[in-house]
Design an enzyme around this catalytic site. Sequence first.
Site, PDB file in Angstrom:
ATOM      1  N   HIS A 101      15.731 -11.821  58.055  1.00 14.96           N
ATOM      2  CA  HIS A 101      16.309 -10.285  58.205  1.00 14.96           C
ATOM      3  C   HIS A 101      15.025  -9.552  57.911  1.00 14.96           C
ATOM      4  O   HIS A 101      15.263  -8.447  57.088  1.00 14.96           O
ATOM      5  CB  HIS A 101      17.421 -10.084  57.201  1.00 14.96           C
ATOM      6  CG  HIS A 101      18.334  -8.889  57.523  1.00 14.96           C
ATOM      7  ND1 HIS A 101      17.573  -7.761  57.833  1.00 14.96           N
ATOM      8  CD2 HIS A 101      19.463  -8.789  57.945  1.00 14.96           C
ATOM      9  CE1 HIS A 101      18.655  -6.896  58.088  1.00 14.96           C
ATOM     10  NE2 HIS A 101      19.755  -7.389  58.364  1.00 14.96           N
ATOM     11  N   HIS A 125      26.714 -11.500  56.467  1.00 20.03           N
ATOM     12  CA  HIS A 125      25.493 -12.370  55.972  1.00 20.03           C
ATOM     13  C   HIS A 125      25.832 -13.275  54.900  1.00 20.03           C
ATOM     14  O   HIS A 125      25.036 -13.586  53.793  1.00 20.03           O
ATOM     15  CB  HIS A 125      24.674 -11.441  55.437  1.00 20.03           C
ATOM     16  CG  HIS A 125      23.964 -10.454  56.599  1.00 20.03           C
ATOM     17  ND1 HIS A 125      23.727 -10.969  58.008  1.00 20.03           N
ATOM     18  CD2 HIS A 125      23.479  -9.243  56.626  1.00 20.03           C
ATOM     19  CE1 HIS A 125      23.177 -10.043  58.703  1.00 20.03           C
ATOM     20  NE2 HIS A 125      23.114  -8.996  58.078  1.00 20.03           N
ATOM     21  N   GLU A 164      17.090 -10.022  64.592  1.00 19.14           N
ATOM     22  CA  GLU A 164      17.402 -11.206  63.840  1.00 19.14           C
ATOM     23  C   GLU A 164      17.734 -12.264  64.957  1.00 19.14           C
ATOM     24  O   GLU A 164      18.947 -11.869  65.767  1.00 19.14           O
ATOM     25  CB  GLU A 164      18.666 -10.611  63.373  1.00 19.14           C
ATOM     26  CG  GLU A 164      18.114  -9.545  61.913  1.00 19.14           C
ATOM     27  CD  GLU A 164      19.308  -8.964  61.824  1.00 19.14           C
ATOM     28  OE1 GLU A 164      20.600  -9.505  61.385  1.00 19.14           O
ATOM     29  OE2 GLU A 164      19.260  -7.627  61.834  1.00 19.14           O
ATOM     30  N   GLN A 194      19.978  -9.995  67.407  1.00 26.02           N
ATOM     31  CA  GLN A 194      20.638  -8.734  66.906  1.00 26.02           C
ATOM     32  C   GLN A 194      19.591  -7.817  66.511  1.00 26.02           C
ATOM     33  O   GLN A 194      18.758  -8.032  65.909  1.00 26.02           O
ATOM     34  CB  GLN A 194      21.270  -8.866  65.354  1.00 26.02           C
ATOM     35  CG  GLN A 194      21.836  -7.713  64.719  1.00 26.02           C
ATOM     36  CD  GLN A 194      23.438  -7.571  65.191  1.00 26.02           C
ATOM     37  OE1 GLN A 194      23.813  -8.424  65.880  1.00 26.02           O
ATOM     38  NE2 GLN A 194      23.973  -6.448  64.408  1.00 26.02           N
ATOM     39  N   ASN A 222      25.245 -12.343  60.144  1.00 25.39           N
ATOM     40  CA  ASN A 222      26.050 -11.473  60.779  1.00 25.39           C
ATOM     41  C   ASN A 222      27.598 -11.444  60.233  1.00 25.39           C
ATOM     42  O   ASN A 222      28.012 -12.027  59.258  1.00 25.39           O
ATOM     43  CB  ASN A 222      25.960 -11.296  62.459  1.00 25.39           C
ATOM     44  CG  ASN A 222      26.081 -10.210  62.887  1.00 25.39           C
ATOM     45  OD1 ASN A 222      27.075  -9.481  62.633  1.00 25.39           O
ATOM     46  ND2 ASN A 222      25.155  -9.839  63.566  1.00 25.39           N
ATOM     47  N   ARG A 223      28.566 -10.761  60.923  1.00 19.92           N
ATOM     48  CA  ARG A 223      29.793 -10.740  60.532  1.00 19.92           C
ATOM     49  C   ARG A 223      30.907 -11.835  60.955  1.00 19.92           C
ATOM     50  O   ARG A 223      30.798 -12.243  61.826  1.00 19.92           O
ATOM     51  CB  ARG A 223      30.262  -9.318  61.057  1.00 19.92           C
ATOM     52  CG  ARG A 223      29.777  -8.403  60.306  1.00 19.92           C
ATOM     53  CD  ARG A 223      29.936  -6.818  61.002  1.00 19.92           C
ATOM     54  NE  ARG A 223      29.293  -5.654  60.172  1.00 19.92           N
ATOM     55  CZ  ARG A 223      28.150  -5.207  60.407  1.00 19.92           C
ATOM     56  NH1 ARG A 223      27.493  -6.131  61.320  1.00 19.92           N
ATOM     57  NH2 ARG A 223      27.490  -4.603  59.800  1.00 19.92           N
ATOM     58  N   ASP A 234      22.811  -1.683  66.553  1.00 16.28           N
ATOM     59  CA  ASP A 234      23.082  -2.654  65.542  1.00 16.28           C
ATOM     60  C   ASP A 234      23.894  -3.920  66.292  1.00 16.28           C
ATOM     61  O   ASP A 234      25.115  -3.868  66.073  1.00 16.28           O
ATOM     62  CB  ASP A 234      23.901  -2.015  64.298  1.00 16.28           C
ATOM     63  CG  ASP A 234      24.047  -3.031  63.325  1.00 16.28           C
ATOM     64  OD1 ASP A 234      23.537  -4.308  63.411  1.00 16.28           O
ATOM     65  OD2 ASP A 234      24.699  -2.862  62.295  1.00 16.28           O
ATOM     66  N   TYR A 241      12.630  -6.492  57.931  1.00 13.16           N
ATOM     67  CA  TYR A 241      12.297  -5.206  58.505  1.00 13.16           C
ATOM     68  C   TYR A 241      10.861  -5.134  59.101  1.00 13.16           C
ATOM     69  O   TYR A 241      10.043  -5.352  58.354  1.00 13.16           O
ATOM     70  CB  TYR A 241      12.929  -4.169  57.798  1.00 13.16           C
ATOM     71  CG  TYR A 241      14.395  -4.131  57.526  1.00 13.16           C
ATOM     72  CD1 TYR A 241      15.299  -3.590  58.449  1.00 13.16           C
ATOM     73  CD2 TYR A 241      14.938  -4.330  56.286  1.00 13.16           C
ATOM     74  CE1 TYR A 241      16.371  -3.701  58.112  1.00 13.16           C
ATOM     75  CE2 TYR A 241      16.218  -4.532  56.026  1.00 13.16           C
ATOM     76  CZ  TYR A 241      16.882  -4.162  57.122  1.00 13.16           C
ATOM     77  OH  TYR A 241      18.429  -3.789  56.784  1.00 13.16           O
TER      78      TYR A 241
HETATM   79  C1  GAL Z   1      22.318  -6.297  59.814  1.00 12.49           C
HETATM   80  C2  GAL Z   1      23.784  -5.893  60.069  1.00 12.49           C
HETATM   81  C3  GAL Z   1      23.790  -4.331  59.944  1.00 12.49           C
HETATM   82  C4  GAL Z   1      23.472  -4.010  58.409  1.00 12.49           C
HETATM   83  C5  GAL Z   1      22.041  -4.869  58.308  1.00 12.49           C
HETATM   84  C6  GAL Z   1      21.793  -4.830  56.547  1.00 12.49           C
HETATM   85  O1  GAL Z   1      22.209  -7.597  60.242  1.00 12.49           O
HETATM   86  O2  GAL Z   1      24.328  -6.084  61.530  1.00 12.49           O
HETATM   87  O3  GAL Z   1      24.966  -3.848  60.067  1.00 12.49           O
HETATM   88  O4  GAL Z   1      24.458  -4.527  57.595  1.00 12.49           O
HETATM   89  O5  GAL Z   1      22.106  -6.130  58.695  1.00 12.49           O
HETATM   90  O6  GAL Z   1      21.674  -3.586  56.190  1.00 12.49           O
END
Ligand code: GAL
Length: 373
Positions: A201, A127, A336, A306, A101-102, A272, A203
């Site tokens: 991460h 990340h 996440e 997340q 994350n950020r 998000d 999907y």
């Molecule tokens: C998530 C993040 C999103 C986006 C994604 C990757 O974890 O919160 O904003 O960046 O990863 O595409």
Amino acid sequence: MKKFLSIIGILLAFGPAAAQTPGNVTKEVLGDHNGSDVCLYTLTNKAGNLLKLTNYGARIVGIFVPDKNGIKDNITPGGDKLQTIINGDAFGGASIGRFANRIANGKFTLDGHEYNLPINNRPNTLHGGPNGWFSKVWNSEIVPNRKQAMVKFTYLSPDMEAGFPGTVTVSVTYTWNDKNEIIIDYDATTDKKTVINLTNHTYFNLNGAGKGYIFNQVLTIKASSYTPLNATQIPTGEIRPVKGTPYDFTTPHPIGYKIGETYQGTVFRGYDDNFVLDRKGKVCATVYDPESGRQMEVITDQPGLQFYSGFGGMQWKKSSDSGEKPEHTRSAFALETQHFPDSPNQPGFPSTVLNPGEEFKSRTIYRFSVKKE
Ligand code: GAL
């Protein structure tokens, strides 16, 4: 005789016969990336369901589980060929470090020293930065185990890699068992005080990758609060109750039911957001897809989750090697497990500091089943 039997036992456990046991893992070298072998591991459980992993980013590249009619399908987008993996979504399926994350403006301070990180999500670091652990070829080994399929990935991250202090030794071990559980065990140590936040991460589209939108998949998150964001998706520091907001998934709701009302900072993003989990070590999230009957439960010891419903970066191109279909925004989601975003700059959040002599240990489980209605 006793000795003879125990030798047979060891052979059964670790010898060639292990391939026939439930702990069934095969390894294939896919090719070279920057001088290292990229490998594909296929883990098969008793029911013949598959988990596919690669050492590029210690990443999940396939989860094949049955629907209510017993039909197996891959529920994660992407692919398992070298080019698809290297050129695909950078974060999709990957182990994310050093800091998931950020981190606001790519800066944090430890013991009075300011560290500056590369920016890859203006104006922030996302990340672990542009060359985070998702982009590394990890060392990998099959863990001998008679009962379940296991693969361990290890990586040695040098001091000041991507701007972070300390040499960090990290391992991510995946177990694929007969209960259709992906167990992810993280372990990390450092030789200097640092910060760490690890996640996976992947999907998911429980109806099958490439099979439509995720709006009707029904989500529950055991979180009574979440961390609201500013315009650049950095938490404001507030822990806000979800009650009465589109973030209330404490009871089951289709992902799409209030997605049009999610509006944080200045940008509409869908979901998000980091949810503050009510309990550790229990099922913290469940997703059920009424169409396929597939269900996923998430269990973690981490404080946050997340939920990302997909915004940008979600276009998987059609690839000739594995025939994936093009994907659209909102055709897969990520859940996440993690510490809260920007924790190094947020004194009110649980600490992400790792000291020398300490061991960071964490476990997340994704469990798949079919729900009978
Ligand atoms: C998530 C993040 C999103 C986006 C994604 C990757 O974890 O919160 O904003 O960046 O990863 O595409």
